[in-house]
Scaffold this active site. Structure first.
Site, PDB file in Angstrom:
ATOM      1  N   GLY A  19       0.783  -1.230   0.000  1.00 47.31           N
ATOM      2  CA  GLY A  19       0.000   0.000   0.000  1.00 47.31           C
ATOM      3  C   GLY A  19       0.818   1.285   0.000  1.00 47.31           C
ATOM      4  O   GLY A  19       0.386   2.298   0.566  1.00 47.31           O
ATOM      5  N   ASN A  21       1.312   3.339  -2.483  1.00 42.03           N
ATOM      6  CA  ASN A  21       0.556   4.392  -3.181  1.00 42.03           C
ATOM      7  C   ASN A  21      -0.536   4.951  -2.273  1.00 42.03           C
ATOM      8  O   ASN A  21      -0.752   6.167  -2.231  1.00 42.03           O
ATOM      9  CB  ASN A  21      -0.050   3.844  -4.480  1.00 42.03           C
ATOM     10  CG  ASN A  21       0.944   3.892  -5.627  1.00 42.03           C
ATOM     11  OD1 ASN A  21       1.278   4.966  -6.129  1.00 42.03           O
ATOM     12  ND2 ASN A  21       1.444   2.724  -6.029  1.00 42.03           N
ATOM     13  N   ARG A  72     -15.772 -15.240  -8.907  1.00 44.23           N
ATOM     14  CA  ARG A  72     -15.346 -13.846  -9.070  1.00 44.23           C
ATOM     15  C   ARG A  72     -16.548 -12.908  -8.859  1.00 44.23           C
ATOM     16  O   ARG A  72     -16.446 -11.866  -8.235  1.00 44.23           O
ATOM     17  CB  ARG A  72     -14.796 -13.696 -10.495  1.00 44.23           C
ATOM     18  CG  ARG A  72     -13.732 -12.666 -10.654  1.00 44.23           C
ATOM     19  CD  ARG A  72     -13.117 -12.727 -12.030  1.00 44.23           C
ATOM     20  NE  ARG A  72     -11.926 -13.558 -12.080  1.00 44.23           N
ATOM     21  CZ  ARG A  72     -10.749 -13.226 -11.560  1.00 44.23           C
ATOM     22  NH1 ARG A  72     -10.594 -12.097 -10.934  1.00 44.23           N
ATOM     23  NH2 ARG A  72      -9.721 -14.040 -11.664  1.00 44.23           N
ATOM     24  N   ARG A  98      -6.621  -7.629  -8.487  1.00 47.41           N
ATOM     25  CA  ARG A  98      -7.716  -8.514  -8.868  1.00 47.41           C
ATOM     26  C   ARG A  98      -8.306  -8.037 -10.175  1.00 47.41           C
ATOM     27  O   ARG A  98      -8.481  -6.834 -10.392  1.00 47.41           O
ATOM     28  CB  ARG A  98      -8.840  -8.466  -7.817  1.00 47.41           C
ATOM     29  CG  ARG A  98      -8.495  -9.027  -6.490  1.00 47.41           C
ATOM     30  CD  ARG A  98      -8.477 -10.525  -6.443  1.00 47.41           C
ATOM     31  NE  ARG A  98      -9.728 -11.152  -6.875  1.00 47.41           N
ATOM     32  CZ  ARG A  98      -9.869 -12.450  -7.085  1.00 47.41           C
ATOM     33  NH1 ARG A  98      -8.844 -13.264  -6.929  1.00 47.41           N
ATOM     34  NH2 ARG A  98     -11.033 -12.950  -7.468  1.00 47.41           N
ATOM     35  N   HIS A 116      -1.487   1.919 -12.932  1.00 48.21           N
ATOM     36  CA  HIS A 116      -0.864   0.750 -13.542  1.00 48.21           C
ATOM     37  C   HIS A 116       0.608   1.085 -13.816  1.00 48.21           C
ATOM     38  O   HIS A 116       0.911   2.172 -14.332  1.00 48.21           O
ATOM     39  CB  HIS A 116      -1.576   0.386 -14.848  1.00 48.21           C
ATOM     40  CG  HIS A 116      -1.016  -0.846 -15.490  1.00 48.21           C
ATOM     41  ND1 HIS A 116      -1.243  -2.109 -14.995  1.00 48.21           N
ATOM     42  CD2 HIS A 116      -0.209  -1.003 -16.566  1.00 48.21           C
ATOM     43  CE1 HIS A 116      -0.599  -2.986 -15.736  1.00 48.21           C
ATOM     44  NE2 HIS A 116       0.029  -2.353 -16.695  1.00 48.21           N
ATOM     45  N   THR A 148     -12.253   0.643 -17.158  1.00 52.07           N
ATOM     46  CA  THR A 148     -13.331   0.119 -18.000  1.00 52.07           C
ATOM     47  C   THR A 148     -13.310  -1.414 -17.846  1.00 52.07           C
ATOM     48  O   THR A 148     -12.374  -1.955 -17.242  1.00 52.07           O
ATOM     49  CB  THR A 148     -13.119   0.483 -19.490  1.00 52.07           C
ATOM     50  OG1 THR A 148     -11.979  -0.242 -19.957  1.00 52.07           O
ATOM     51  CG2 THR A 148     -12.929   1.969 -19.703  1.00 52.07           C
ATOM     52  N   ASP A 152      -6.706  -3.076 -17.578  1.00 52.21           N
ATOM     53  CA  ASP A 152      -5.652  -2.061 -17.734  1.00 52.21           C
ATOM     54  C   ASP A 152      -5.880  -1.197 -18.973  1.00 52.21           C
ATOM     55  O   ASP A 152      -4.989  -1.009 -19.813  1.00 52.21           O
ATOM     56  CB  ASP A 152      -4.264  -2.719 -17.769  1.00 52.21           C
ATOM     57  CG  ASP A 152      -3.965  -3.430 -16.463  1.00 52.21           C
ATOM     58  OD1 ASP A 152      -4.430  -2.968 -15.409  1.00 52.21           O
ATOM     59  OD2 ASP A 152      -3.280  -4.466 -16.496  1.00 52.21           O
ATOM     60  N   GLU A 181       5.016   7.035  -9.408  1.00 52.72           N
ATOM     61  CA  GLU A 181       3.634   6.649  -9.090  1.00 52.72           C
ATOM     62  C   GLU A 181       3.099   7.457  -7.914  1.00 52.72           C
ATOM     63  O   GLU A 181       1.959   7.934  -7.935  1.00 52.72           O
ATOM     64  CB  GLU A 181       3.567   5.155  -8.721  1.00 52.72           C
ATOM     65  CG  GLU A 181       3.778   4.216  -9.878  1.00 52.72           C
ATOM     66  CD  GLU A 181       3.484   2.766  -9.503  1.00 52.72           C
ATOM     67  OE1 GLU A 181       2.519   2.509  -8.759  1.00 52.72           O
ATOM     68  OE2 GLU A 181       4.233   1.882  -9.952  1.00 52.72           O
TER      69      GLU A 181
HETATM   70  C1  GAR Z   1       2.288  -0.516  -7.843  1.00 48.97           C
HETATM   71  O1  GAR Z   1       3.451  -0.524  -8.614  1.00 48.97           O
HETATM   72  C2  GAR Z   1       1.059  -0.442  -8.737  1.00 48.97           C
HETATM   73  O2  GAR Z   1       1.235   0.358  -9.866  1.00 48.97           O
HETATM   74  C3  GAR Z   1       0.903  -1.886  -9.124  1.00 48.97           C
HETATM   75  O3  GAR Z   1       1.166  -2.611  -7.942  1.00 48.97           O
HETATM   76  C4  GAR Z   1       2.094  -1.870  -7.151  1.00 48.97           C
HETATM   77  C5  GAR Z   1       1.499  -1.722  -5.780  1.00 48.97           C
HETATM   78  O4  GAR Z   1       2.390  -1.110  -4.905  1.00 48.97           O
HETATM   79  N1  GAR Z   1      -0.401  -2.152  -9.631  1.00 48.97           N
HETATM   80  C6  GAR Z   1      -0.653  -3.037 -10.589  1.00 48.97           C
HETATM   81  O5  GAR Z   1       0.208  -3.728 -11.099  1.00 48.97           O
HETATM   82  C7  GAR Z   1      -2.106  -3.130 -10.992  1.00 48.97           C
HETATM   83  N2  GAR Z   1      -2.239  -3.718 -12.290  1.00 48.97           N
HETATM   84  P1  GAR Z   1       1.874  -0.484  -3.540  1.00 48.97           P
HETATM   85  O6  GAR Z   1       1.015  -1.562  -2.868  1.00 48.97           O
HETATM   86  O7  GAR Z   1       3.119  -0.224  -2.778  1.00 48.97           O
HETATM   87  O8  GAR Z   1       1.094   0.746  -3.864  1.00 48.97           O
END
Ligand code: GAR
Length: 227
Positions: A19, A21, A72, A98, A116, A148, A152, A181
């Site tokens: 987590g 981000n 799902r 997911r 992404h 959408t 991705d 990010e």
């Molecule tokens: C991040 O790099 C995010 O962009 C990626 O997972 C990581 C999570 O890091 N997301 C994907 O790949 C979604 N398709 P975080 O848990 O430290 O934020």
């Protein structure tokens, strides 16, 4: 759409792991005292490390473990119900690993945002840094977009770029992209809270009053690119 009333912009953040981000978003919202309420952090795994951090910040947390559901669709229904309880303006996918059903995406149409780790439409799916190195691209990055039903894919709100350096491995590249990010997602959340973000009739994103929606990693940090 936020900022149309005097009440705070309500956000629910979905995570699957550490987590970082989500942490960057929370820190920015609090540091800038934005009119944003992080109503809850929700994970699809009970042991997602980010849940503990969110709790330590006094944020409500919830887990809806996908393993507890036989399909799902059933998981997505339970997840949607858990999110609906908070009546969010936006649902932020922040490392939420997911694949979502079309029903879930439609339910939150226009409210569901994802980050992404690639310059979409290049490299959807998993192992994006590995894919980028295998293709020999010289620039890589990340994208924040509306979700959408196509994985991705969706209207792009902002992108961040980093150079690919000689000797990079998937993990060194991932680390560089992650720095961008954090800035990218935090800025997009600010724009959402300020009510700047909308979709035009062609389903393209407009961000009112913001000149640059691209960010670049420089030797001094992450900056909006000059255009
Ligand atoms: C991040 O790099 C995010 O962009 C990626 O997972 C990581 C999570 O890091 N997301 C994907 O790949 C979604 N398709 P975080 O848990 O430290 O934020």
């Amino acid at each position: 759409m936020c900022a149309s009333t005097s009440s705070a912009c309500r956000l629910v953040v979905l995570i699957s792991g550490r987590g970082s981000n989500m942490q960057a978003i929370v820190n920015m919202v609090r540091g800038q005292a934005l009119p944003v309420e992080i109503c809850a952090v929700v994970a699809n795994k009970v042991d997602a490390a980010g849940l503990e951090w969110a709790q330590s910040q006094g944020i409500e947390t919830k887990s809806v473990a996908h393993r507890d559901f036989s399909s799902r669709e059933a998981f997505d229904e339970a997840l949607a119900a858990a999110i609906d309880a908070y009546q969010p303006d936006y649902v932020l996918l922040a490392g939420f690993m997911r694949v979502l059903t079309p029903g879930f995406v439609e339910h939150f149409n226009g409210k569901l945002i994802n980050i992404h780790p690639s310059l979409l439409p290049a490299f959807p799916g998993l192992h994006t840094h590995q894919q980028a190195l295998a293709m020999g691209v010289q620039w890589h990055g990340c994208t924040v977009h509306f979700v959408t039903p196509v994985l991705d894919h969706g209207p792009i709100i902002a992108q961040g770029v980093v150079p690919v350096l000689f000797g990079d491995t998937p993990s060194t590249l991932a680390e560089r992209v992650l720095q961008v990010e954090h800035r990218l997602y935090a800025d997009v959340v600010r724009w959402l809270a300020e009510g700047r973000v909308s979709l035009d009739t062609m389903q393209r994103v407009q961000v009112h009053g913001i000149a640059s929606r691209s960010f670049v990693l420089t030797s001094t940090g992450v900056e909006p690119s000059q255009r």
